[in-house]
Design a protein around this motif. Sequence first.
Motif, PDB file in Angstrom:
ATOM      1  N   LYS A 182       0.659  -1.396   0.002  1.00 25.78           N
ATOM      2  CA  LYS A 182      -0.076   0.054   0.110  1.00 25.78           C
ATOM      3  C   LYS A 182       0.646   1.323   0.000  1.00 25.78           C
ATOM      4  O   LYS A 182       0.525   2.178  -0.540  1.00 25.78           O
ATOM      5  CB  LYS A 182      -1.076  -0.046   1.175  1.00 25.78           C
ATOM      6  N   THR A 227      -3.273   5.075   2.779  1.00 29.22           N
ATOM      7  CA  THR A 227      -4.485   4.064   2.673  1.00 29.22           C
ATOM      8  C   THR A 227      -4.787   4.169   4.330  1.00 29.22           C
ATOM      9  O   THR A 227      -4.008   4.123   5.099  1.00 29.22           O
ATOM     10  CB  THR A 227      -4.670   2.741   2.257  1.00 29.22           C
ATOM     11  N   ALA A 228      -6.022   3.997   4.428  1.00 24.42           N
ATOM     12  CA  ALA A 228      -6.128   3.664   5.987  1.00 24.42           C
ATOM     13  C   ALA A 228      -7.567   2.689   5.874  1.00 24.42           C
ATOM     14  O   ALA A 228      -8.222   2.480   4.967  1.00 24.42           O
ATOM     15  CB  ALA A 228      -6.671   5.073   6.655  1.00 24.42           C
ATOM     16  N   ASN A 249      -7.667  -0.691   6.237  1.00 23.91           N
ATOM     17  CA  ASN A 249      -7.406  -1.683   5.357  1.00 23.91           C
ATOM     18  C   ASN A 249      -7.780  -1.327   3.836  1.00 23.91           C
ATOM     19  O   ASN A 249      -8.241  -2.023   3.379  1.00 23.91           O
ATOM     20  CB  ASN A 249      -7.988  -2.746   5.872  1.00 23.91           C
ATOM     21  N   ASP A 261       3.484   7.267   9.617  1.00 24.14           N
ATOM     22  CA  ASP A 261       2.525   6.129   8.990  1.00 24.14           C
ATOM     23  C   ASP A 261       2.219   5.105  10.001  1.00 24.14           C
ATOM     24  O   ASP A 261       1.105   4.584  10.033  1.00 24.14           O
ATOM     25  CB  ASP A 261       2.839   5.636   7.524  1.00 24.14           C
TER      26      ASP A 261
HETATM   27  N1  ASP Z   1      -2.071   1.185   6.711  1.00 24.21           N
HETATM   28  C1  ASP Z   1      -3.475   0.447   7.155  1.00 24.21           C
HETATM   29  C2  ASP Z   1      -4.224   0.507   5.727  1.00 24.21           C
HETATM   30  O1  ASP Z   1      -4.322   1.135   4.844  1.00 24.21           O
HETATM   31  C3  ASP Z   1      -4.009   0.870   8.018  1.00 24.21           C
HETATM   32  C4  ASP Z   1      -3.875   2.430   8.924  1.00 24.21           C
HETATM   33  O2  ASP Z   1      -2.569   2.562   8.851  1.00 24.21           O
HETATM   34  O3  ASP Z   1      -4.699   2.812   9.349  1.00 24.21           O
HETATM   35  O4  ASP Z   1      -5.389  -0.264   5.938  1.00 24.21           O
END
Ligand code: ASP
Length: 236
Positions: A12, A34-35, A37, A198
Amino acid sequence: MLEKKEQLYEGKAKKVFATNDPDLVIVSYKDDATAFNGAKKGTIAGKGVVNNRMSNFLMEKLEKEGIPTHYVKELSERETAVKKVSIVPLEVIVRNIAAGSLSKRLGIPEGTPMKRTVIEYCYKCDALDDPMVNEYHILAMEYCTEEELKTIAYLALKINAFLVKYFASINVELVDFKLEFGKTRDGKIVLADEISPDTCRFWDATTHEKLDKDRFRRDMGGVEDAYREMMKRVLG
Ligand code: ASP
Ligand code: TMP
């Protein structure tokens, strides 16, 4: 001379490339964010540079403290040579102050200091949304061996002790963070992945202003400024 070869993997936030050395790969940091998932997507301009340089700086410091890491050499502002490892499929979360999913799960306000450092593990599996697991699950599922898990927990606490002190020296509270570990070809557990805004919660120690990816996750604005501010405090 290290030569960049074919792309092995795209995650990601990073891409990984093979090299002419079978024991080394090149990691290339992207600005993609992204966050949840991958449910929330965006870009944070300049993030790849901040995360690459900050992570390398911290891993060099950790190496000097006797903590083995995958770090080998920074190649450019976005690219770094690291040891090729097989990643232990665990997200190792260390918490000093309640925030995020812990605050939600246990019903304690964000900002409450934990009376003891908390370690949590999540099984790295996008299809399952990285479920939380405990030591029993990890050993029963053979995500790693008992000896490896002991090493991982020991290193995570040692890393935390060092980082809490280091970030305090630049007026930042290290609220919590996520680590990943890898296994080298000769079976040694080393710190892998990254340590960056991150993967950490950073709060200004005076104002408690958030200086990390929560600004993106929570649509708070000022995301790029927060990353730049952390880069300035860490790298001058
Ligand atoms: N990196 C993770 C995702 O893209 C989650 C996050 O950092 O909040 O889902
Ligand atoms: P959480 O409160 O959402 O469980 O997050 C704890 C810490 O782990 C926080 O510093 C953010 C980091 N983290 C990641 O780096 N990757 C992830 O996928 C998640 C869920 C959290």
